[in-house]
Design a protein around this motif. Structure first.
Motif, PDB file in Angstrom:
ATOM      1  N   ALA A 150       0.836  -1.206   0.000  1.00 54.10           N
ATOM      2  CA  ALA A 150       0.000   0.000   0.000  1.00 54.10           C
ATOM      3  C   ALA A 150       0.867   1.251   0.000  1.00 54.10           C
ATOM      4  O   ALA A 150       0.466   2.308  -0.485  1.00 54.10           O
ATOM      5  CB  ALA A 150      -0.924   0.004   1.221  1.00 54.10           C
ATOM      6  N   GLY A 151       2.096   1.098   0.535  1.00 58.26           N
ATOM      7  CA  GLY A 151       3.032   2.212   0.527  1.00 58.26           C
ATOM      8  C   GLY A 151       3.415   2.661  -0.867  1.00 58.26           C
ATOM      9  O   GLY A 151       4.030   3.714  -1.037  1.00 58.26           O
ATOM     10  N   MET A 152       3.057   1.872  -1.899  1.00 58.95           N
ATOM     11  CA  MET A 152       3.303   2.289  -3.274  1.00 58.95           C
ATOM     12  C   MET A 152       2.578   3.601  -3.584  1.00 58.95           C
ATOM     13  O   MET A 152       2.949   4.336  -4.498  1.00 58.95           O
ATOM     14  CB  MET A 152       2.854   1.194  -4.246  1.00 58.95           C
ATOM     15  N   THR A 153       1.542   3.895  -2.801  1.00 61.64           N
ATOM     16  CA  THR A 153       0.830   5.167  -2.955  1.00 61.64           C
ATOM     17  C   THR A 153       1.791   6.342  -2.842  1.00 61.64           C
ATOM     18  O   THR A 153       1.623   7.366  -3.519  1.00 61.64           O
ATOM     19  CB  THR A 153      -0.261   5.280  -1.873  1.00 61.64           C
ATOM     20  N   TYR A 154       2.809   6.201  -1.993  1.00 57.44           N
ATOM     21  CA  TYR A 154       3.790   7.282  -1.845  1.00 57.44           C
ATOM     22  C   TYR A 154       4.532   7.552  -3.151  1.00 57.44           C
ATOM     23  O   TYR A 154       4.974   8.670  -3.392  1.00 57.44           O
ATOM     24  CB  TYR A 154       4.800   6.917  -0.755  1.00 57.44           C
ATOM     25  N   ALA A 155       4.678   6.520  -3.980  1.00 57.56           N
ATOM     26  CA  ALA A 155       5.384   6.685  -5.246  1.00 57.56           C
ATOM     27  C   ALA A 155       4.501   7.302  -6.327  1.00 57.56           C
ATOM     28  O   ALA A 155       4.985   7.626  -7.405  1.00 57.56           O
ATOM     29  CB  ALA A 155       5.907   5.331  -5.728  1.00 57.56           C
ATOM     30  N   LEU A 189      15.207   8.065 -16.170  1.00 60.83           N
ATOM     31  CA  LEU A 189      15.463   6.631 -16.083  1.00 60.83           C
ATOM     32  C   LEU A 189      16.412   6.327 -14.923  1.00 60.83           C
ATOM     33  O   LEU A 189      16.201   5.362 -14.167  1.00 60.83           O
ATOM     34  CB  LEU A 189      16.045   6.119 -17.397  1.00 60.83           C
ATOM     35  N   PHE A 190      17.441   7.144 -14.764  1.00 59.73           N
ATOM     36  CA  PHE A 190      18.365   6.967 -13.640  1.00 59.73           C
ATOM     37  C   PHE A 190      17.635   7.121 -12.306  1.00 59.73           C
ATOM     38  O   PHE A 190      17.834   6.321 -11.375  1.00 59.73           O
ATOM     39  CB  PHE A 190      19.495   7.991 -13.738  1.00 59.73           C
ATOM     40  N   ILE A 191      16.777   8.135 -12.212  1.00 58.48           N
ATOM     41  CA  ILE A 191      16.005   8.354 -10.984  1.00 58.48           C
ATOM     42  C   ILE A 191      15.130   7.144 -10.676  1.00 58.48           C
ATOM     43  O   ILE A 191      14.973   6.734  -9.521  1.00 58.48           O
ATOM     44  CB  ILE A 191      15.167   9.637 -11.117  1.00 58.48           C
ATOM     45  N   LEU A 215       7.031  14.806  -8.029  1.00 57.07           N
ATOM     46  CA  LEU A 215       7.187  13.893  -9.161  1.00 57.07           C
ATOM     47  C   LEU A 215       8.509  13.140  -9.082  1.00 57.07           C
ATOM     48  O   LEU A 215       8.548  11.906  -9.177  1.00 57.07           O
ATOM     49  CB  LEU A 215       7.115  14.668 -10.478  1.00 57.07           C
ATOM     50  N   LEU A 216       9.601  13.872  -8.888  1.00 57.39           N
ATOM     51  CA  LEU A 216      10.917  13.234  -8.873  1.00 57.39           C
ATOM     52  C   LEU A 216      11.076  12.292  -7.680  1.00 57.39           C
ATOM     53  O   LEU A 216      11.600  11.179  -7.825  1.00 57.39           O
ATOM     54  CB  LEU A 216      12.009  14.307  -8.854  1.00 57.39           C
ATOM     55  N   SER A 217      10.619  12.715  -6.507  1.00 55.88           N
ATOM     56  CA  SER A 217      10.736  11.844  -5.333  1.00 55.88           C
ATOM     57  C   SER A 217       9.834  10.622  -5.460  1.00 55.88           C
ATOM     58  O   SER A 217      10.146   9.553  -4.919  1.00 55.88           O
ATOM     59  CB  SER A 217      10.414  12.619  -4.056  1.00 55.88           C
ATOM     60  N   SER A 218       8.718  10.754  -6.174  1.00 59.31           N
ATOM     61  CA  SER A 218       7.854   9.602  -6.419  1.00 59.31           C
ATOM     62  C   SER A 218       8.526   8.606  -7.356  1.00 59.31           C
ATOM     63  O   SER A 218       8.474   7.396  -7.139  1.00 59.31           O
ATOM     64  CB  SER A 218       6.520  10.056  -7.018  1.00 59.31           C
ATOM     65  N   LEU A 219       9.162   9.117  -8.394  1.00 58.54           N
ATOM     66  CA  LEU A 219       9.834   8.235  -9.351  1.00 58.54           C
ATOM     67  C   LEU A 219      10.979   7.472  -8.688  1.00 58.54           C
ATOM     68  O   LEU A 219      11.254   6.322  -9.054  1.00 58.54           O
ATOM     69  CB  LEU A 219      10.363   9.055 -10.534  1.00 58.54           C
ATOM     70  N   VAL A 220      11.637   8.105  -7.723  1.00 57.45           N
ATOM     71  CA  VAL A 220      12.720   7.427  -7.007  1.00 57.45           C
ATOM     72  C   VAL A 220      12.228   6.139  -6.351  1.00 57.45           C
ATOM     73  O   VAL A 220      12.919   5.116  -6.352  1.00 57.45           O
ATOM     74  CB  VAL A 220      13.326   8.374  -5.945  1.00 57.45           C
ATOM     75  N   ASN A 221      11.033   6.178  -5.796  1.00 57.02           N
ATOM     76  CA  ASN A 221      10.535   5.054  -5.000  1.00 57.02           C
ATOM     77  C   ASN A 221       9.703   4.042  -5.778  1.00 57.02           C
ATOM     78  O   ASN A 221       9.486   2.927  -5.284  1.00 57.02           O
ATOM     79  CB  ASN A 221       9.685   5.599  -3.839  1.00 57.02           C
ATOM     80  N   LEU A 222       9.226   4.404  -6.970  1.00 57.43           N
ATOM     81  CA  LEU A 222       8.258   3.562  -7.665  1.00 57.43           C
ATOM     82  C   LEU A 222       8.771   2.166  -8.037  1.00 57.43           C
ATOM     83  O   LEU A 222       8.121   1.161  -7.702  1.00 57.43           O
ATOM     84  CB  LEU A 222       7.745   4.293  -8.908  1.00 57.43           C
ATOM     85  N   PRO A 223       9.919   2.016  -8.726  1.00 61.73           N
ATOM     86  CA  PRO A 223      10.337   0.661  -9.145  1.00 61.73           C
ATOM     87  C   PRO A 223      10.608  -0.281  -7.976  1.00 61.73           C
ATOM     88  O   PRO A 223      10.271  -1.463  -8.041  1.00 61.73           O
ATOM     89  CB  PRO A 223      11.616   0.919  -9.957  1.00 61.73           C
ATOM     90  N   GLY A 224      11.228   0.251  -6.904  1.00 63.02           N
ATOM     91  CA  GLY A 224      11.473  -0.598  -5.747  1.00 63.02           C
ATOM     92  C   GLY A 224      10.185  -1.065  -5.112  1.00 63.02           C
ATOM     93  O   GLY A 224      10.083  -2.203  -4.642  1.00 63.02           O
ATOM     94  N   LYS A 225       9.166  -0.185  -5.100  1.00 62.64           N
ATOM     95  CA  LYS A 225       7.863  -0.581  -4.578  1.00 62.64           C
ATOM     96  C   LYS A 225       7.241  -1.675  -5.439  1.00 62.64           C
ATOM     97  O   LYS A 225       6.609  -2.607  -4.930  1.00 62.64           O
ATOM     98  CB  LYS A 225       6.930   0.633  -4.523  1.00 62.64           C
TER      99      LYS A 225
END
Length: 411
Positions: A39-44, A221-223, A348-358
């Motif tokens: 559910a924490g994926m919401t943060y991304a 992509l790096f982010i 946006l940028l901080s969300s992208l940082v966390n999205l793939p790991g989530k």
């Protein structure tokens, strides 16, 4: 900022790491645990509604102002969601998951509001101190929602623990009511089309206009890639892993959170010192490698199950380098942001940082079922290789960007 950090940190693990223990004790299988605790994926995904916080004032809280109004709504939403989780429990799984998503959504909204408040309340020269203070409070929030919650769970049911977590939001709510609103005036859009353009379209097109299509796409992509090793091991998979390694909830809470939180704080101070000495970009590359390699320490824990010394060793390395990665990450993302669209672009940028790991964490249970815990941790380390290849390619461009920002700074 310390109390706002506590408010942001408190709900994060209650819908992921800590929640996984509650779910496991109710007989829910690992695959479903990792999905629900994602559910924490919401943060991304918080960038999707971040423009609302920039351009729409809540009528109900109009007297508080734009930033405080949204922040109070989010904090109250977290309290309501936690109380609903305590009332429903996993025995009523579908509405319980809905309440979990409410907490995650309101927690993410709170993060947007706090980031915007921090940026607007002080000049750039003071942002470093504000981020450090916020991070300290955030760690205390994580400490209460993980270590304290796990220790209490050895002596009482989970439902009253979540009620206590809701009660812990009282002081941050009082802080929001007492603190001052930033003195930033925004012109209200005169038409719906203007609101869409200024609030949604312009913040996104501005990034590509400033960096060019090629560099912007590679940077994004790096982010997306560089924090996968860290994000993949802070979700729902780790609670069941520690339990399967033979540790009690008190041992897990004491070592991974009570002790681990202070190690993370030391890492954050080390990361901040490294940024001051070598700059954000160079420090970021080193911390990505160190953070990914630290995941291999869990292989030693698998080989020595139930040994607190090995658990302490693994947590020491992983938490220190996770904390160390924080300051260069914030500094790097802040370096990319246009101050005309700070809140939306930073979200946006901080969300992208966390999205793939989530996303990887969402499928973690299925991956472990096929490869085992050891295979999963090795995958998280290998996931850093594409990011480091991009880091090497982007080095000249972002070193120039960093140097230009330093030249613009006062003094």
């Amino acid at each position: 900022m310390c109390l706002l950090g506590f408010s942001s940190g408190l709900p994060f693990l209650l819908v992921s790491y800590t929640l996984s223990f509650w779910l496991k004790e109710n007989g829910i299988v690992l695959k479903d645990i990792t999905m629900i605790a994602s559910a924490g994926m919401t943060y991304a995904l918080k960038f999707l509604w971040a423009p609302l916080l920039d351009h729409w004032r809540l009528p109900l809280f109009a007297r508080l102002g734009q930033r405080r109004g949204w922040l109070l709504l989010a904090q109250l939403g977290v309290v309501v969601g936690l109380l609903l989780m305590a009332m429903l429990t996993p025995k009523q799984l579908v509405p319980f998951v809905a309440a979990t998503l409410l907490v995650a959504f309101m927690g993410a909204t709170q993060d947007i509001a706090v980031d915007a408040y921090r940026i607007e309340i002080a000049p750039p020269s003071a942002q470093g101190a504000l981020v450090a203070t916020y991070a300290l409070g955030y760690r205390f929030g994580l400490l209460v929602s993980s270590a304290l919650a796990l220790i209490l769970a050895d002596h009482m049911a989970w439902a009253p623990i979540y009620v206590l977590m809701a009660a812990a939001m009282a002081l941050p709510i009082l802080t929001t009511l007492r603190m001052r609103e930033p003195e930033v005036r925004r012109a209200a859009p005169s038409t719906w089309e203007e609101a869409m353009r200024e609030g949604i379209i312009e913040p996104f097109t501005d990034f590509f206009r400033r960096y060019g299509l090629h560099l912007a796409l590679l940077t994004l992509l790096f982010i997306l890639l560089f924090k996968i090793p860290e994000q993949a091991i802070i979700g729902g998979i780790m609670g069941p892993f520690y339990r399967d390694m033979g540790f009690s909830k008190t041992e897990i809470g004491t070592v991974t959170k009570l002790y681990g939180t202070w190690i993370g704080i030391l890492g954050a101070f080390a990361g901040g010192a490294a940024v001051a000495r070598w700059g954000a970009w160079r420090t970021l590359g080193a911390c990505i490698v160190l953070g990914a390699v630290s995941n291999l320490l869990y292989l030693f824990l698998i080989a020595h199950q139930g040994q607190l010394v090995m658990l302490t060793l693994a947590i020491s390395g992983q938490n220190f380098f996770e904390g160390m990665l924080g300051p260069p990450t914030v500094a790097f993302l802040s370096m990319l942001v246009n101050r005309q669209h700070t809140a939306t672009q930073y979200a946006l940028l901080s969300s992208l940082v966390n999205l793939p790991g989530k996303v990887l964490g969402f499928f973690a249970g299925g991956i472990v079922a096929v490869s085992g815990y050891g295979g999963y941790f090795i995958i998280t380390v290998l996931a850093a290789l594409p990011a480091m290849a991009l880091f090497a390619y982007l080095w000249p461009s972002h070193r120039r960007t960093e140097q230009a920002r330093e030249a613009e700074a006062p003094g």
